[in-house]
Design a protein around this motif. Structure first.
Motif, mmCIF file in Angstrom:
data_model
loop_
_atom_site.group_PDB
_atom_site.id
_atom_site.type_symbol
_atom_site.label_atom_id
_atom_site.label_comp_id
_atom_site.label_asym_id
_atom_site.label_seq_id
_atom_site.Cartn_x
_atom_site.Cartn_y
_atom_site.Cartn_z
ATOM 1 N N SER A 6 0.857 -1.191 0.000
ATOM 2 C CA SER A 6 0.000 0.000 0.000
ATOM 3 C C SER A 6 0.889 1.236 0.000
ATOM 4 C CB SER A 6 -0.914 0.028 1.222
ATOM 5 O OG SER A 6 -1.811 -1.060 1.207
ATOM 6 N N PHE A 56 -2.124 2.941 -4.437
ATOM 7 C CA PHE A 56 -2.595 1.565 -4.527
ATOM 8 C C PHE A 56 -2.684 0.994 -3.116
ATOM 9 C CE2 PHE A 56 1.679 2.108 -6.365
ATOM 10 C CZ PHE A 56 2.474 1.662 -5.324
ATOM 11 N N THR A 57 -3.572 0.002 -2.952
ATOM 12 C CA THR A 57 -3.864 -0.552 -1.628
ATOM 13 C C THR A 57 -3.856 -2.072 -1.672
ATOM 14 O OG1 THR A 57 -5.295 1.349 -1.195
ATOM 15 C CG2 THR A 57 -5.512 -0.524 0.287
ATOM 16 N N ASP A 58 -3.133 -2.692 -0.709
ATOM 17 C CA ASP A 58 -3.136 -4.153 -0.511
ATOM 18 C C ASP A 58 -2.869 -4.918 -1.819
ATOM 19 O OD1 ASP A 58 -3.678 -3.841 2.193
ATOM 20 O OD2 ASP A 58 -5.840 -3.776 1.847
ATOM 21 N N VAL A 59 -1.822 -4.524 -2.502
ATOM 22 C CA VAL A 59 -1.469 -5.160 -3.777
ATOM 23 C C VAL A 59 -0.535 -6.341 -3.521
ATOM 24 C CG1 VAL A 59 -0.228 -4.866 -5.961
ATOM 25 C CG2 VAL A 59 -1.745 -3.058 -5.122
ATOM 26 N N THR A 119 -5.199 -0.048 -7.632
ATOM 27 C CA THR A 119 -4.549 -1.356 -7.492
ATOM 28 C C THR A 119 -3.624 -1.587 -8.689
ATOM 29 O OG1 THR A 119 -4.947 -3.709 -7.067
ATOM 30 C CG2 THR A 119 -6.379 -2.649 -8.674
ATOM 31 N N LYS A 157 -2.924 -4.620 -11.608
ATOM 32 C CA LYS A 157 -3.397 -5.891 -12.151
ATOM 33 C C LYS A 157 -2.528 -6.276 -13.336
ATOM 34 C CE LYS A 157 -7.455 -8.223 -14.103
ATOM 35 N NZ LYS A 157 -8.885 -8.091 -14.485
#
Length: 653
Positions: free
Chosen positions: A8, A17-20, A231, A233
């Motif tokens: 994060s 970005f969070t909790d990647v 995030t 991806k």
């Protein structure tokens, strides 16, 4: 392999970005993409250890090494260019330096300890293949356009773009297991970019690269890591495949949301109508549970707004220019002993879109500076035609976007009669709105500065545009919009750019400047490349007519063995083309099958009315299809690369 867990990061109040959690695997080449300011550079700094994340960690196995492109060339300014590259292997460079210091000592005979140390460093140099190191380093430099005469000169002798090429060669020379490159093509010409592409495609480890050059990403990437929606991806395939898949994913999510929202509304209506009736209480309670499930599904869809924003550009000339737009006669220019332009002559007519290409340092930017009267030629002249209204985008936009102004004040100074509403509208079209227009221009990033300059060009209503490397500062979304606007531009365009996507979509004429002179080609960039390749082949075998006849008499032009070899190559090429077509068909078929399942899963009532066993079967089938598609795309890419190598090299590399 590089692993990210629960990462994060925020920049001020902005969440990047969070909790990647994701993994960069060996043998894959990942293009890191996203809008300016989304967090790409921040992620690069986290991966290289320059920055600590707010939460989470990056795991690099102990036996692997990581190399990244440094932008700090000042620490090497007094060192020889070749030595800077050799420092890419730290253990080797340390051994070379220690050996040199020992041998430079003024002693009649070495002491025993010094002899042991000398043997130790010799062993390290041998282990690191140090005796072939200078040749390897020189080969890297020449591939990147740094000629041999510069190898034994201090790095400070080179221009800024060439200094960064040397630092890129340093990274490549180190042969790390994981290679992280931030905008490596920004200071490379088209020929050096092509060389870098080939080098990266042969790189056996992991590559993570950011670039605004769509063609570069398409040619090297096996995967795209997209920084968006808070995030990151990973998509399999190159940039174009990622872009298509992302659109499909978003449309499916929106379709699911509409279906779920309508279903929730219908159920809520039933609950509101019959919830108080005793005879319907049981059914109403069942509907409440369904609504709760739908709300959970809607929340899981996560339709966070994209960080990607597209400016809205349009260039409308105030009036057309004359037919003869520009005449250049014998322009020459030198800086000290270095001549960058030599007797350059050409003429441009209205409506032409001219790409000026050539190796770095040949004088392309200098030519534009002369045509805009920022520099004077040493010899020759130029004449702008009747009613020419000129606008110029220099290589460094910050050079012209300066002064103690806000954005609104800076743009307003170019038309004192324009209304504040019109100025705000122009700024809004380049993504500056609200109170941002009162921000000082000194606080702007490179991309923001470039967009502000584009607003000025729209305000000026020119009929001739000169662009010098505009894509260096723009993200892919802004580049796409600029290409679209310039395709519709009804005036004349002269551009210098190393971005092939940009040049290929715009140029209808190519002027190449080289040390051999000026070559003028009337046609698209793709047609120019095809012709140039044939010309190069002709130059490599410059047989005179007499030599040709002598060759015929002495021996056949093509021996039987050569004939058989060519026939075999032709057969292999045909087989590869067939395999590529079959692999493409397989990928297309699997994608279609996945779309059918996606539509089935998005259908109204699928999760409520379909038996759990059937739901699981559909989900499992989709997972299997995804795995098969991933393998099929890997196979397609491998065969395509084999075919490309076969066609470009005339045989297996």
């Amino acid at each position: 392999m590089l692993i990210i867990t629960d990462l994060s990061m925020r920049f001020g109040a902005k969440i990047l970005f969070t909790d990647v959690s994701l993994q960069f695997n060996a043998g894959n080449r990942y293009g890191l993409v996203g809008a300016n300011g989304c967090g790409k550079s921040t992620l690069i700094k986290i991966l290289t250890g320059e920055l600590s994340p707010e939460k989470g960690r990056v795991i690099l196995p102990q036996q692997l090494s990581l190399g990244s492109l440094s932008q700090d060339h000042y620490i090497y300014k007094n060192q020889f260019t070749l030595d800077v590259v050799l420092q890419g292997k730290k253990r080797l460079w340390e051994a070379i330096e220690n050996k040199r210091r020992l041998l430079e000592r003024e002693q009649e005979a070495c002491q025993e300890e010094e002899c042991k140390a000398l043997v130790k460093w010799e062993r390290v140099i041998e282990q690191e293949e140090g005796y072939a190191a200078e040749g390897e380093a020189a080969k890297l430099l020449e591939g990147l356009g740094v000629c041999e005469e510069w190898h034994r000169r201090p790095l400070d002798f080179l221009s800024g773009g060439y200094k960064l090429r040397v630092l890129l060669a340093q990274v490549l020379f180190g042969k790390p297991n994981i290679l992280i490159l931030d905008e490596p093509t920004n200071h490379l010409d088209l020929y050096s970019i092509k060389w870098l592409e080939e080098h990266l495609r042969r790189f056996p480890g992991t590559v993570v690269v950011t670039s605004h050059d769509r063609d570069f990403l398409n040619r090297i990437c096996t995967h795209i890591a997209d920084v968006d929606y808070g995030t990151i991806k990973i998509y399999p395939g190159n940039y174009d495949l990622f872009h298509q898949q992302k659109i499909v994913d978003r449309e499916l999510k929106e379709h699911c949301l509409q279906k779920h929202d309508k279903r929730r509304s219908d159920l809520q209506g039933f609950i509101d109508r019959f919830g108080a009736k005793a005879t319907k209480a049981r059914q109403a309670q069942s509907k409440v549970r369904l609504v709760e499930k739908l709300e959970a599904d809607i929340e899981a869809l996560d339709l966070t707004p994209s960080s990607r924003l597209y400016p809205k550009l349009s260039f409308h000339p105030l009036r057309p220019s004359g037919v003869a737009v520009l005449t250049v006669k014998g322009i020459s220019k030198a800086y000290g002993p270095k001549r960058v332009l030599e007797k350059v002559s050409f003429a441009v007519e209205r409506g032409e879109r001219v790409a000026i290409v050539g190796p770095n340092g040949i004088g392309k930017s200098t030519l534009l500076e002369i045509l805009t009267q920022h520099h004077a030629p040493d010899e020759g002249s130029f004449t702008w035609g009747f009613a020419v209204r000129l606008a110029y985008f220099p290589q460094d936009p910050a050079r012209v976007v300066n002064g103690s102004f806000t954005l609104l004040e800076w743009l307003g100074q170019f038309d004192r009669e324009i209304s504040q509403e019109r100025l705000r509208e122009l700024l809004g079209r380049v993504l500056f709105s609200g109170d941002v227009v009162h921000q000082s221009i000194h606080t702007l990033s490179g991309g923001e500065t470039a967009r502000l300059l584009l607003a000025k060009i729209m305000l000026q209503k020119p009929n001739v545009l000169l662009f010098d490397e505009p894509t260096n500062h723009l993200d892919i979304e802004a580049i796409d919009e600029l290409v679209r606007a310039l395709e519709k531009f009804e005036g004349t365009l002269l551009l210098v750019s190393h971005n092939r996507y940009f040049v290929s979509h715009l140029a209808n004429r190519v002027i190449r400047i080289s040390s051999q002179g000026v070559k003028d080609f009337k046609g698209t960039y793709a047609e120019y490349l095809e012709k140039e390749e044939n010309d190069d082949l002709a130059v490599k075998n410059p047989l005179s007519q007499r030599h040709f006849h002598e060759t015929l008499i002495v021996q056949p032009l093509v021996s039987h063995q050569d004939y058989l070899h060519q026939k075999r190559l032709k057969s292999l090429t045909a087989q590869l083309r067939k395999k590529v077509a079959q692999a493409e068909e397989t990928c297309h078929r699997l994608e279609k099958a996945m779309q059918v399942l996606d539509i089935c899963m998005a259908a109204e009532g699928f999760y409520q009315l379909t038996p759990r066993e059937e739901q699981q079967r559909v989900i499992d089938e989709k997972c299997q299809l995804e795995e098969r598609l991933f393998k099929a795309m890997e196979e397609w890419e491998k065969i395509s690369l084999d075919l490309q190598r076969m066609e470009t090299s005339g045989g297996w590399p």
